[in-house]
Design a protein around this motif. Structure first.
Motif, PDB file in Angstrom:
ATOM      1  N   ALA A 107       0.377  -1.483  -0.227  1.00  0.00           N
ATOM      2  CA  ALA A 107       0.232  -0.334  -0.149  1.00  0.00           C
ATOM      3  C   ALA A 107       0.821   1.554   0.140  1.00  0.00           C
ATOM      4  O   ALA A 107       0.659   2.258  -1.048  1.00  0.00           O
ATOM      5  CB  ALA A 107      -0.714  -0.068   1.146  1.00  0.00           C
ATOM      6  N   LEU A 110       2.090   2.639  -3.441  1.00  0.00           N
ATOM      7  CA  LEU A 110       0.704   2.579  -4.388  1.00  0.00           C
ATOM      8  C   LEU A 110       0.644   4.686  -3.689  1.00  0.00           C
ATOM      9  O   LEU A 110       0.910   5.626  -4.290  1.00  0.00           O
ATOM     10  CB  LEU A 110      -0.064   2.460  -3.717  1.00  0.00           C
ATOM     11  CG  LEU A 110      -0.389   0.787  -4.299  1.00  0.00           C
ATOM     12  CD1 LEU A 110      -2.323   0.622  -4.355  1.00  0.00           C
ATOM     13  CD2 LEU A 110      -0.589   1.019  -6.502  1.00  0.00           C
ATOM     14  N   VAL A 111       0.934   4.697  -1.962  1.00  0.00           N
ATOM     15  CA  VAL A 111       0.719   5.986  -1.676  1.00  0.00           C
ATOM     16  C   VAL A 111       2.291   6.433  -1.217  1.00  0.00           C
ATOM     17  O   VAL A 111       2.004   6.033   0.715  1.00  0.00           O
ATOM     18  CB  VAL A 111      -0.307   5.809  -1.268  1.00  0.00           C
ATOM     19  CG1 VAL A 111      -1.332   7.723  -0.559  1.00  0.00           C
ATOM     20  CG2 VAL A 111      -1.736   5.987  -2.021  1.00  0.00           C
ATOM     21  N   GLU A 141      -9.111   9.776  -2.598  1.00  0.00           N
ATOM     22  CA  GLU A 141      -9.051   8.492  -3.033  1.00  0.00           C
ATOM     23  C   GLU A 141      -7.379   7.991  -2.981  1.00  0.00           C
ATOM     24  O   GLU A 141      -7.533   6.666  -3.243  1.00  0.00           O
ATOM     25  CB  GLU A 141      -8.679   9.604  -4.771  1.00  0.00           C
ATOM     26  CG  GLU A 141      -9.877   9.830  -5.626  1.00  0.00           C
ATOM     27  CD  GLU A 141     -10.429  11.350  -4.636  1.00  0.00           C
ATOM     28  OE1 GLU A 141     -11.240  12.343  -4.753  1.00  0.00           O
ATOM     29  OE2 GLU A 141      -9.181  11.942  -4.235  1.00  0.00           O
ATOM     30  N   GLU A 142      -7.078   8.234  -2.275  1.00  0.00           N
ATOM     31  CA  GLU A 142      -5.183   8.282  -1.835  1.00  0.00           C
ATOM     32  C   GLU A 142      -5.855   6.607  -0.668  1.00  0.00           C
ATOM     33  O   GLU A 142      -5.429   5.774  -0.794  1.00  0.00           O
ATOM     34  CB  GLU A 142      -3.882   8.822  -2.094  1.00  0.00           C
ATOM     35  CG  GLU A 142      -3.961   9.368  -3.188  1.00  0.00           C
ATOM     36  CD  GLU A 142      -2.946   9.986  -2.961  1.00  0.00           C
ATOM     37  OE1 GLU A 142      -2.027  10.344  -2.992  1.00  0.00           O
ATOM     38  OE2 GLU A 142      -2.823  11.353  -1.614  1.00  0.00           O
ATOM     39  N   LYS A 145      -7.433   3.559  -2.060  1.00  0.00           N
ATOM     40  CA  LYS A 145      -6.638   2.432  -2.762  1.00  0.00           C
ATOM     41  C   LYS A 145      -5.713   2.065  -1.599  1.00  0.00           C
ATOM     42  O   LYS A 145      -5.467   0.753  -1.689  1.00  0.00           O
ATOM     43  CB  LYS A 145      -4.869   3.917  -3.047  1.00  0.00           C
ATOM     44  CG  LYS A 145      -5.407   4.455  -5.007  1.00  0.00           C
ATOM     45  CD  LYS A 145      -4.438   5.044  -5.211  1.00  0.00           C
ATOM     46  CE  LYS A 145      -4.765   5.481  -6.468  1.00  0.00           C
ATOM     47  NZ  LYS A 145      -3.534   6.631  -7.099  1.00  0.00           N
ATOM     48  N   ILE A 146      -5.204   2.347  -1.001  1.00  0.00           N
ATOM     49  CA  ILE A 146      -4.355   1.762   0.340  1.00  0.00           C
ATOM     50  C   ILE A 146      -5.946   0.854   1.071  1.00  0.00           C
ATOM     51  O   ILE A 146      -5.113  -0.308   1.683  1.00  0.00           O
ATOM     52  CB  ILE A 146      -4.457   2.322   1.867  1.00  0.00           C
ATOM     53  CG1 ILE A 146      -3.587   4.176   1.419  1.00  0.00           C
ATOM     54  CG2 ILE A 146      -3.966   2.334   3.489  1.00  0.00           C
ATOM     55  CD1 ILE A 146      -3.002   5.331   2.363  1.00  0.00           C
ATOM     56  N   SER A 148      -8.276  -0.563  -0.967  1.00  0.00           N
ATOM     57  CA  SER A 148      -8.187  -1.577  -1.531  1.00  0.00           C
ATOM     58  C   SER A 148      -7.285  -2.345  -1.720  1.00  0.00           C
ATOM     59  O   SER A 148      -7.466  -3.579  -1.950  1.00  0.00           O
ATOM     60  CB  SER A 148      -8.521  -0.449  -2.835  1.00  0.00           C
ATOM     61  OG  SER A 148      -8.458  -1.852  -3.907  1.00  0.00           O
ATOM     62  N   VAL A 149      -5.999  -2.695  -1.384  1.00  0.00           N
ATOM     63  CA  VAL A 149      -4.819  -3.619  -1.041  1.00  0.00           C
ATOM     64  C   VAL A 149      -5.460  -4.665  -0.125  1.00  0.00           C
ATOM     65  O   VAL A 149      -4.829  -5.735  -0.520  1.00  0.00           O
ATOM     66  CB  VAL A 149      -3.368  -2.319  -0.322  1.00  0.00           C
ATOM     67  CG1 VAL A 149      -2.799  -3.777  -0.337  1.00  0.00           C
ATOM     68  CG2 VAL A 149      -3.430  -1.466  -1.569  1.00  0.00           C
ATOM     69  N   THR A 152      -8.577  -6.636  -1.407  1.00  0.00           N
ATOM     70  CA  THR A 152      -8.738  -7.163  -1.692  1.00  0.00           C
ATOM     71  C   THR A 152      -7.802  -8.895  -1.416  1.00  0.00           C
ATOM     72  O   THR A 152      -8.010  -9.503  -2.025  1.00  0.00           O
ATOM     73  CB  THR A 152      -7.611  -6.527  -2.829  1.00  0.00           C
ATOM     74  OG1 THR A 152      -8.160  -4.957  -3.967  1.00  0.00           O
ATOM     75  CG2 THR A 152      -7.376  -7.352  -4.471  1.00  0.00           C
TER      76      THR A 152
END
Length: 264
Positions: A107, A110-111, A141-142, A145-146, A148-149, A152
């Motif tokens: 994560a 990504l960020v 949004e960031e 993303k965190i 979502s990691v 998932t």
């Protein structure tokens, strides 16, 4: 006052619910004392680390503490000894945490502006990524993303007001709260709906808002209001710990009127 006449338990988030701008106001700490002296059982329910929860259980005027979004609870006995009750056994908990830390590294790639929370070393079960405590400028949004990691990979991930907390397992704040209430106070899940008041400020409080009809948000919950699927029934006029003190004052004085609190 009818909705509040059976309340015996005050369950509360900590970050930005008891605190205000990273500090614990004197008014809030006094409110905790006042509630306890009036016979209410106060339990912080936090995403905060085990090290912080241990300190709260030992020093604060509370009956127990639930930590790391429900991974464990702590309770101090009459001799002053603090006892832990975990959702998972210690070996499995540590194994799952190592997997979470590996996902946290993904994560953070990504960020890059985010960081592993500085209190990670004092956590027993979860992984916490700081997006709004000692770092800033991270977008919604960031944060997504965190989250979502972890999701998932089959983990739970919930933003508090400062961290994204991630964990594996079926527990959350609500599940451990109901377990504590049954274990320690012989209060079943249905009676808890009548006797528990919950107050919080963030998306990781949603299971509590959904389950407990007597629920409050402090005023700063308005910042995330549109993202909530389950919202508190009332909202205080003041933010953070000052909002908590406002709620406590209303409860203790018997003045829980619409003039003081807005219906959500």
């Amino acid at each position: 006052m009818t909705a509040f006449q059976n309340v015996r338990f005050i369950l509360t988030d900590v970050d930005d619910t008891l605190t205000y701008e990273s500090s614990l106001p004197a008014e809030t700490f006094q409110a905790l004392h006042d509630l306890r002296e009036a016979g209410y059982i106060v339990v912080p329910v936090t995403g905060g680390c085990a090290g912080w929860c241990d300190q709260m259980a030992r020093i604060w005027p509370v009956e127990a503490v639930i930590g790391e979004n429900g991974a464990f609870y702590l309770r101090k006995d009459e001799q002053g000894h603090v006892h832990y009750r975990h959702w998972e056994d210690a070996a499995k908990q540590k194994q799952l945490q190592q997997k979470l830390l590996s996902l946290a590294a993904d994560a953070l790639q990504l960020v890059p502006k985010a960081r592993l929370a500085k209190d990670q070393a004092y956590r027993l079960a979860d992984a916490a990524i700081d997006y709004n405590q000692d770092v800033s400028g991270i977008t919604k949004e960031e944060v997504a993303k965190i989250v979502s990691v972890f999701e998932t990979a089959g983990a739970n991930a919930r933003p508090s007001s400062i961290h994204v907390n991630a964990w594996f397992g079926s527990y959350n704040k609500k599940m451990m709260a109901l377990k504590l209430l049954k274990d320690c106070f012989d209060l079943d899940a249905e009676k808890a709906k009548e006797q528990v008041l919950y107050i919080g400020d963030a998306p990781n409080d949603e299971p509590m808002f959904e389950y407990f009809p007597i629920s409050f948000g402090v005023a700063n919950i308005r910042k995330v209001w549109d993202s909530l699927h389950h919202r508190p029934r009332w909202v205080t006029q003041s933010s953070g710990g000052y909002g908590f003190a406002e709620m406590a004052d209303g409860l203790l004085s018997g003045d829980m009127t619409s003039a003081k609190f807005s219906l959500a």
